[in-house]
Design a protein around this motif. Structure first.
Motif, short mmCIF file in Angstrom:
data_model
loop_
_atom_site.label_atom_id
_atom_site.label_comp_id
_atom_site.label_asym_id
_atom_site.label_seq_id
_atom_site.Cartn_x
_atom_site.Cartn_y
_atom_site.Cartn_z
N THR A 203 6.95 -14.18 -9.15
CA THR A 203 6.93 -15.88 -8.86
C THR A 203 7.73 -15.56 -7.75
N PRO A 204 8.36 -16.10 -6.47
CA PRO A 204 8.83 -16.06 -5.55
C PRO A 204 9.96 -17.68 -5.16
N GLY A 205 11.20 -17.36 -5.38
CA GLY A 205 11.86 -18.51 -5.24
C GLY A 205 13.21 -17.71 -7.04
N ALA A 206 13.08 -18.87 -7.43
CA ALA A 206 13.83 -18.66 -8.40
C ALA A 206 13.92 -17.18 -9.66
N GLU A 207 12.28 -16.91 -9.42
CA GLU A 207 12.64 -15.57 -11.01
C GLU A 207 12.89 -14.50 -10.07
N LEU A 208 12.15 -14.42 -8.81
CA LEU A 208 12.58 -13.05 -7.64
C LEU A 208 14.00 -13.41 -7.81
N GLU A 209 14.46 -13.97 -7.40
CA GLU A 209 15.74 -14.28 -6.92
C GLU A 209 17.04 -13.52 -7.97
N ASP A 210 16.49 -14.22 -9.10
CA ASP A 210 17.11 -13.59 -10.36
C ASP A 210 16.56 -11.63 -10.17
N LEU A 211 15.73 -12.16 -10.29
CA LEU A 211 15.22 -9.73 -10.98
C LEU A 211 16.07 -9.66 -9.71
N LEU A 212 16.07 -9.84 -8.58
CA LEU A 212 17.15 -9.22 -7.17
C LEU A 212 18.95 -9.82 -7.50
N THR A 213 19.12 -10.43 -8.25
CA THR A 213 20.27 -10.13 -8.53
C THR A 213 21.05 -9.19 -9.55
N GLY A 214 22.34 -8.62 -9.18
CA GLY A 214 22.55 -7.20 -9.66
C GLY A 214 23.59 -7.50 -11.15
N ARG A 215 23.77 -6.42 -11.72
CA ARG A 215 24.64 -6.92 -12.69
C ARG A 215 25.73 -7.21 -12.89
N GLY A 216 26.84 -7.24 -11.61
CA GLY A 216 27.81 -8.17 -10.55
C GLY A 216 27.76 -9.22 -10.05
N GLY A 217 26.59 -9.50 -9.89
CA GLY A 217 26.18 -10.46 -9.35
C GLY A 217 25.69 -10.11 -7.48
N GLU A 218 25.88 -8.67 -7.40
CA GLU A 218 24.87 -8.95 -5.67
C GLU A 218 24.12 -9.30 -5.38
N ARG A 219 23.26 -9.35 -4.51
CA ARG A 219 22.56 -9.85 -3.60
C ARG A 219 21.97 -9.13 -3.21
N PHE A 220 20.60 -8.65 -3.84
CA PHE A 220 19.94 -7.98 -2.73
C PHE A 220 18.59 -8.65 -2.18
N THR A 221 18.33 -7.46 -0.88
CA THR A 221 16.81 -8.51 -0.37
C THR A 221 15.39 -7.55 -0.72
N THR A 222 15.59 -6.70 -0.83
CA THR A 222 14.12 -5.59 -0.83
C THR A 222 14.55 -4.90 -2.46
N SER A 223 15.03 -4.40 -3.05
CA SER A 223 15.14 -3.55 -3.61
C SER A 223 16.68 -3.74 -4.92
N VAL A 224 16.61 -3.21 -6.06
CA VAL A 224 18.04 -3.10 -6.87
C VAL A 224 18.08 -1.85 -7.22
N PRO A 225 18.60 -0.97 -6.24
CA PRO A 225 19.05 0.05 -7.00
C PRO A 225 19.28 0.74 -8.86
N PRO A 226 19.17 2.45 -9.31
CA PRO A 226 19.28 2.88 -9.88
C PRO A 226 20.86 2.03 -10.32
N GLY A 227 21.40 1.39 -11.33
CA GLY A 227 22.30 1.11 -12.41
C GLY A 227 22.87 -0.18 -11.74
N PHE A 228 21.49 -0.89 -11.04
CA PHE A 228 22.53 -1.97 -11.01
C PHE A 228 20.90 -3.59 -11.21
N VAL A 229 20.05 -2.83 -12.01
CA VAL A 229 19.05 -4.22 -12.75
C VAL A 229 20.37 -4.75 -13.11
N GLN A 230 20.58 -5.58 -13.80
CA GLN A 230 20.37 -6.90 -14.99
C GLN A 230 19.79 -5.78 -16.30
N GLU A 231 21.05 -6.38 -17.37
CA GLU A 231 20.72 -5.09 -18.43
C GLU A 231 19.65 -6.16 -19.42
#
Length: 406
Positions: free
Chosen positions: A234-262
């Motif tokens: 869902t656009p909004g909070a769910e998508l933004e959460d998926l696009l937030t990396g392990r260290g709090g990085e904010r991605f826009t169109t993809s989250v690279p290998p090694g950065f997706v939250q555990e």
């Protein structure tokens, strides 16, 4: 000062597959070409699997540089799998699959690496009647006759030229990854290794196919199996959460290998247990899954005097037609042909080139959007032809003879 029209000076912004294709075909057309890539290191390990289209490897074939079998894995079958792992449909197919790394290394080896500049981010340009002045964040300033933006989905060229154009979110993301064939159980390997395999669900779908290993190996049993699982977000909070990396990085169109939250990876693997067993195993054995937001981008123009947009910088189509790399390569080849036909007159060349590439981009985006909506919402009938193709469904299939691509 710019060069004479007998050898136009060209700057290509973006050193990925589209940019390298543009550089090679424009060099072929008699241009003096340099490529500028913002990332400071070679673009290894970007993306995963790519469904080949003859247009994608036109440069290799036209110059007889390699055999397609040396850079790709084949699938003998198109299969659909039920949730229990049962085979519910099968037919022969003639598709071939490769990886980003294989294509990137191959194209870069054909270009002059002294003219391929890493760590140079374009931030602005100005054009006048005689040429284009290009400015980089490093302070570098270059002058050229033709400026080609091949800088992808987050193109600075598109933002500068068409600030009103926005990305359109599809409502779902693609989880992606690869696993070595030899790491699969004998049962999973037997179910997947000779085929491109789909499993169609009510509100998601998953597929897999073989690609070369990281060292380029295409030997059966030593390759990688590439998978994609399209899941709603869902656009909004769910998508933004998926696009937030392990260290709090904010991605826009993809989250690279090694950065997706555990916790997202744990949830992915738990949810995968409901898929056919071979897919569940493959996802569980993938060390670093990553995700890509599925979006559409369409532009009203691609040519602007002495400046143009190609590939994903102009039109980004959903991956279901498996033609993004092919479209970028086709844009580049057609551009080189137009510049050659116009004797180096780049303004006239762009005017002649643009209508056909606009038409191609529009029809590809529309077809991929239609296909994706049907696949993602359970409206793709089992047994319908694979949607792969650049100009039309089916033109990604490989015949035995490819010499006519030149």
């Amino acid at each position: 000062m710019t060069s004479s029209t007998s050898q136009p000076r060209v700057i290509v912004i973006g050193g990925s597959l589209g940019g390298l294709n543009a550089a090679l075909w424009l060099r072929e057309a008699g241009c003096d070409v340099e490529v500028f890539e913002r990332v400071p290191v070679p673009l290894e390990d970007r993306g995963a699997g790519i469904v080949l289209n003859p247009a994608t490897i036109r440069y290799f074939i036209a110059h007889r540089l390699l055999d397609v079998t040396q850079i790709s894995a084949s699938a003998q079958w198109f299969r659909c799998m039920g949730n229990g792992g049962d085979l519910i449909y099968e037919e022969p197919c003639r598709y071939r699959f490769t990886s980003y790394n294989v294509l990137y290394r191959g194209l870069l080896s054909c270009f002059d690496e002294r003219r391929y500049h890493l760590g140079e981010e374009c931030i602005a340009f100005d054009q006048d009647a005689d040429g284009v002045t290009v400015r980089f964040s490093s302070g570098r300033v270059e002058r050229c006759d033709l400026l080609v933006f091949a800088d992808g989905i987050n193109s600075i060229g598109r933002r500068l030229l068409l600030p009103e154009v926005r990305q359109q979110y599809s409502g779902y993301v693609a989880w992606r990854g690869t696993v070595e064939e030899q790491e699969l159980s004998p049962q999973a390997f037997a179910a997947l290794h000779e085929a491109i395999t789909y499993s169609l669900q009510a509100d998601n779908h998953v597929l897999s196919y073989p690609i070369p290993n990281r060292d380029g190996t295409v030997e059966d049993g030593r390759r990688l199996t590439n998978w994609l699982w399209y899941r709603n977000a869902t656009p909004g909070a769910e998508l933004e959460d998926l696009l937030t990396g392990r260290g709090g990085e904010r991605f826009t169109t993809s989250v690279p290998p090694g950065f997706v939250q555990e916790r997202h990876l744990r949830q992915l693997r738990e949810d995968a247990a409901a898929l056919p067993p071979a897919f569940a195993e493959m996802i569980a054995r993938t060390r670093e899954p990553f995700l890509q937001v599925i979006i559409d981008i369409e532009v009203p123009r691609m040519a602007f005097g002495r400046v143009c947009l190609i590939g994903d910088a102009a039109f980004t189509a959903r991956p279901h037609a498996a033609a993004g790399s092919a479209k970028a390569a086709e844009d580049a080849w057609k551009l080189g042909e137009a510049v050659k036909a116009c004797g180096g007159d780049v303004v006239t060349a762009l005017e002649r080139w643009e209508p056909g590439q606009l038409a191609l981009g529009r029809q590809l985006v529309a077809r991929a959007r239609h296909v994706g909506t049907r696949l993602q919402h359970g409206r793709w009938p089992v047994g319908e032809s694979l949607p792969f193709g650049l100009y039309e469904i089916g033109d990604s299939a490989f015949d035995d003879e490819l010499e006519d691509l030149g």
